[in-house]
Design a protein around this motif. Structure first.
Motif, PDB file in Angstrom:
ATOM      1  N   MET A  50       0.833  -1.204   0.000  1.00  0.00           N
ATOM      2  CA  MET A  50       0.000   0.000   0.000  1.00  0.00           C
ATOM      3  C   MET A  50       0.871   1.258   0.000  1.00  0.00           C
ATOM      4  N   ALA A  51       1.957   1.238   0.756  1.00  0.00           N
ATOM      5  CA  ALA A  51       2.850   2.399   0.825  1.00  0.00           C
ATOM      6  C   ALA A  51       3.519   2.653  -0.525  1.00  0.00           C
ATOM      7  N   ARG A  52       3.842   1.598  -1.240  1.00  0.00           N
ATOM      8  CA  ARG A  52       4.417   1.772  -2.585  1.00  0.00           C
ATOM      9  C   ARG A  52       3.411   2.432  -3.522  1.00  0.00           C
ATOM     10  N   GLN A  53       2.143   2.094  -3.351  1.00  0.00           N
ATOM     11  CA  GLN A  53       1.115   2.746  -4.151  1.00  0.00           C
ATOM     12  C   GLN A  53       1.040   4.243  -3.813  1.00  0.00           C
ATOM     13  N   GLU A  54       1.184   4.570  -2.530  1.00  0.00           N
ATOM     14  CA  GLU A  54       1.167   5.986  -2.127  1.00  0.00           C
ATOM     15  C   GLU A  54       2.329   6.729  -2.779  1.00  0.00           C
ATOM     16  N   LEU A  55       3.509   6.135  -2.795  1.00  0.00           N
ATOM     17  CA  LEU A  55       4.654   6.795  -3.422  1.00  0.00           C
ATOM     18  C   LEU A  55       4.396   7.042  -4.911  1.00  0.00           C
ATOM     19  N   ALA A  56       3.769   6.091  -5.556  1.00  0.00           N
ATOM     20  CA  ALA A  56       3.539   6.197  -6.997  1.00  0.00           C
ATOM     21  C   ALA A  56       2.365   7.111  -7.340  1.00  0.00           C
ATOM     22  N   ARG A  57       1.359   7.192  -6.462  1.00  0.00           N
ATOM     23  CA  ARG A  57       0.120   7.841  -6.874  1.00  0.00           C
ATOM     24  C   ARG A  57      -0.372   8.933  -5.943  1.00  0.00           C
ATOM     25  N   GLY A  58       0.279   9.082  -4.801  1.00  0.00           N
ATOM     26  CA  GLY A  58      -0.146  10.108  -3.857  1.00  0.00           C
ATOM     27  C   GLY A  58       0.366  11.479  -4.238  1.00  0.00           C
ATOM     28  N   SER A  59      -0.108  12.493  -3.498  1.00  0.00           N
ATOM     29  CA  SER A  59       0.276  13.873  -3.830  1.00  0.00           C
ATOM     30  C   SER A  59       0.870  14.643  -2.656  1.00  0.00           C
ATOM     31  N   ARG A  60       0.681  14.191  -1.438  1.00  0.00           N
ATOM     32  CA  ARG A  60       1.138  14.920  -0.255  1.00  0.00           C
ATOM     33  C   ARG A  60       2.555  14.498   0.146  1.00  0.00           C
ATOM     34  N   PRO A  61       3.494  15.455   0.195  1.00  0.00           N
ATOM     35  CA  PRO A  61       4.873  15.098   0.578  1.00  0.00           C
ATOM     36  C   PRO A  61       4.958  14.465   1.968  1.00  0.00           C
ATOM     37  N   GLU A  62       4.146  14.946   2.904  1.00  0.00           N
ATOM     38  CA  GLU A  62       4.175  14.397   4.264  1.00  0.00           C
ATOM     39  C   GLU A  62       3.770  12.920   4.263  1.00  0.00           C
ATOM     40  N   LEU A  63       2.764  12.619   3.468  1.00  0.00           N
ATOM     41  CA  LEU A  63       2.270  11.252   3.403  1.00  0.00           C
ATOM     42  C   LEU A  63       3.249  10.356   2.641  1.00  0.00           C
ATOM     43  N   LYS A  64       3.888  10.912   1.619  1.00  0.00           N
ATOM     44  CA  LYS A  64       4.913  10.152   0.898  1.00  0.00           C
ATOM     45  C   LYS A  64       6.093   9.833   1.828  1.00  0.00           C
ATOM     46  N   ALA A  65       6.452  10.778   2.686  1.00  0.00           N
ATOM     47  CA  ALA A  65       7.533  10.523   3.649  1.00  0.00           C
ATOM     48  C   ALA A  65       7.136   9.406   4.610  1.00  0.00           C
ATOM     49  N   MET A  66       5.873   9.415   5.061  1.00  0.00           N
ATOM     50  CA  MET A  66       5.410   8.338   5.929  1.00  0.00           C
ATOM     51  C   MET A  66       5.443   7.013   5.174  1.00  0.00           C
ATOM     52  N   ALA A  67       5.037   7.017   3.912  1.00  0.00           N
ATOM     53  CA  ALA A  67       5.050   5.793   3.106  1.00  0.00           C
ATOM     54  C   ALA A  67       6.479   5.258   2.978  1.00  0.00           C
ATOM     55  N   GLU A  68       7.436   6.141   2.752  1.00  0.00           N
ATOM     56  CA  GLU A  68       8.833   5.710   2.678  1.00  0.00           C
ATOM     57  C   GLU A  68       9.276   5.080   3.987  1.00  0.00           C
ATOM     58  N   THR A 103      -7.372   0.829  -7.489  1.00  0.00           N
ATOM     59  CA  THR A 103      -8.341   1.377  -8.451  1.00  0.00           C
ATOM     60  C   THR A 103      -8.625   2.861  -8.230  1.00  0.00           C
ATOM     61  N   VAL A 104      -8.073   3.431  -7.154  1.00  0.00           N
ATOM     62  CA  VAL A 104      -8.337   4.830  -6.841  1.00  0.00           C
ATOM     63  C   VAL A 104      -7.428   5.721  -7.698  1.00  0.00           C
ATOM     64  N   PRO A 105      -7.982   6.773  -8.306  1.00  0.00           N
ATOM     65  CA  PRO A 105      -7.171   7.669  -9.130  1.00  0.00           C
ATOM     66  C   PRO A 105      -6.054   8.345  -8.330  1.00  0.00           C
ATOM     67  N   ALA A 106      -4.962   8.646  -9.010  1.00  0.00           N
ATOM     68  CA  ALA A 106      -3.827   9.338  -8.386  1.00  0.00           C
ATOM     69  C   ALA A 106      -4.239  10.728  -7.940  1.00  0.00           C
ATOM     70  N   GLY A 107      -3.504  11.250  -6.947  1.00  0.00           N
ATOM     71  CA  GLY A 107      -3.741  12.611  -6.473  1.00  0.00           C
ATOM     72  C   GLY A 107      -4.318  12.644  -5.074  1.00  0.00           C
ATOM     73  N   PRO A 108      -4.926  13.766  -4.698  1.00  0.00           N
ATOM     74  CA  PRO A 108      -5.448  13.929  -3.334  1.00  0.00           C
ATOM     75  C   PRO A 108      -6.458  12.854  -2.925  1.00  0.00           C
ATOM     76  N   ARG A 109      -7.266  12.412  -3.868  1.00  0.00           N
ATOM     77  CA  ARG A 109      -8.243  11.369  -3.543  1.00  0.00           C
ATOM     78  C   ARG A 109      -7.528  10.074  -3.158  1.00  0.00           C
ATOM     79  N   PHE A 110      -6.395   9.805  -3.814  1.00  0.00           N
ATOM     80  CA  PHE A 110      -5.632   8.610  -3.458  1.00  0.00           C
ATOM     81  C   PHE A 110      -5.058   8.753  -2.048  1.00  0.00           C
ATOM     82  N   ASP A 111      -4.531   9.937  -1.730  1.00  0.00           N
ATOM     83  CA  ASP A 111      -3.993  10.162  -0.379  1.00  0.00           C
ATOM     84  C   ASP A 111      -5.036   9.833   0.679  1.00  0.00           C
TER      85      ASP A 111
END
Length: 181
Positions: A41-59, A115-123
């Motif tokens: 799930m965290a790899r999906q956030e890195l690929a499709r998320g938009s928030r830097p804070e959340l990407k850092a948590m995913a990492e 299946t969730v689109p990339a961007g804020p909705r994915f976050d």
């Protein structure tokens, strides 16, 4: 209480009823796929998320949980001469049954997230998936301290509870701040 958390509590009770070595093997065998699902799930956030804070948590999730998977796999081998696959075959049926709803939920949620689109909705969807995922890990980990044979596992379980609960609280804050109802 959600059905998922009730399932996690039943799983923790089933684990707690096992003698030390059997508890360790069952817990370790179950935590490997649980962590692997969080990493996916965290790899999906890195690929499709938009928030830097959340990407850092995913990492952080990817790094810390991959390290724990390696450590857990090593413990199964060193302490019991088992691979994760062999350890899973030794988990008592009652414990497998208690864990089954969580496994089904993890598989379904990881697939649905893709299946969730990339961007804020994915976050938002990522946090809504990872919060209950982390909560189940924390609940299951409460079965270990005081029951495990190896102090290192007692310590790891306590660390899992603390880390997962801290991330849950952070994500709840972000959900509230970024996606007010």
């Amino acid at each position: 209480m959600s059905l998922l958390l009730r399932s996690a509590r039943e799983y923790a009770i089933a684990l707690g009823n096992l003698p030390g070595p059997a508890l360790e093997q069952a817990f370790l065998a179950g935590m490997i796929p649980h962590h692997a699902a969080a990493v996916a799930m965290a790899r999906q956030e890195l690929a499709r998320g938009s928030r830097p804070e959340l990407k850092a948590m995913a990492e952080h999730i990817i790094s810390s949980q991959n390290k724990e998977i390696s450590r857990i796999t090593g413990w199964l081998h060193t302490w019991y001469g088992l691979t994760p696959e062999l350890a899973r075959t030794r988990v008592p049926h009652a414990v497998q049954q208690a864990r089954a709803p969580m496994t089904t939920w993890m598989d379904t949620t990881t697939a649905r997230l893709s299946t969730v689109p990339a961007g804020p909705r994915f976050d938002q969807a990522f946090m809504q998936a990872v919060i209950p995922h982390h909560e189940t890990a924390a609940v299951a980990s409460t079965a270990v301290p005081g029951h495990a044979v190896h102090d290192a596992l007692n310590t790891l379980a306590q660390q899992i509870v603390a880390a997962q609960n801290a991330q849950v609280e952070q994500m709840r804050t972000w959900l509230h701040d970024w996606y007010p109802s």
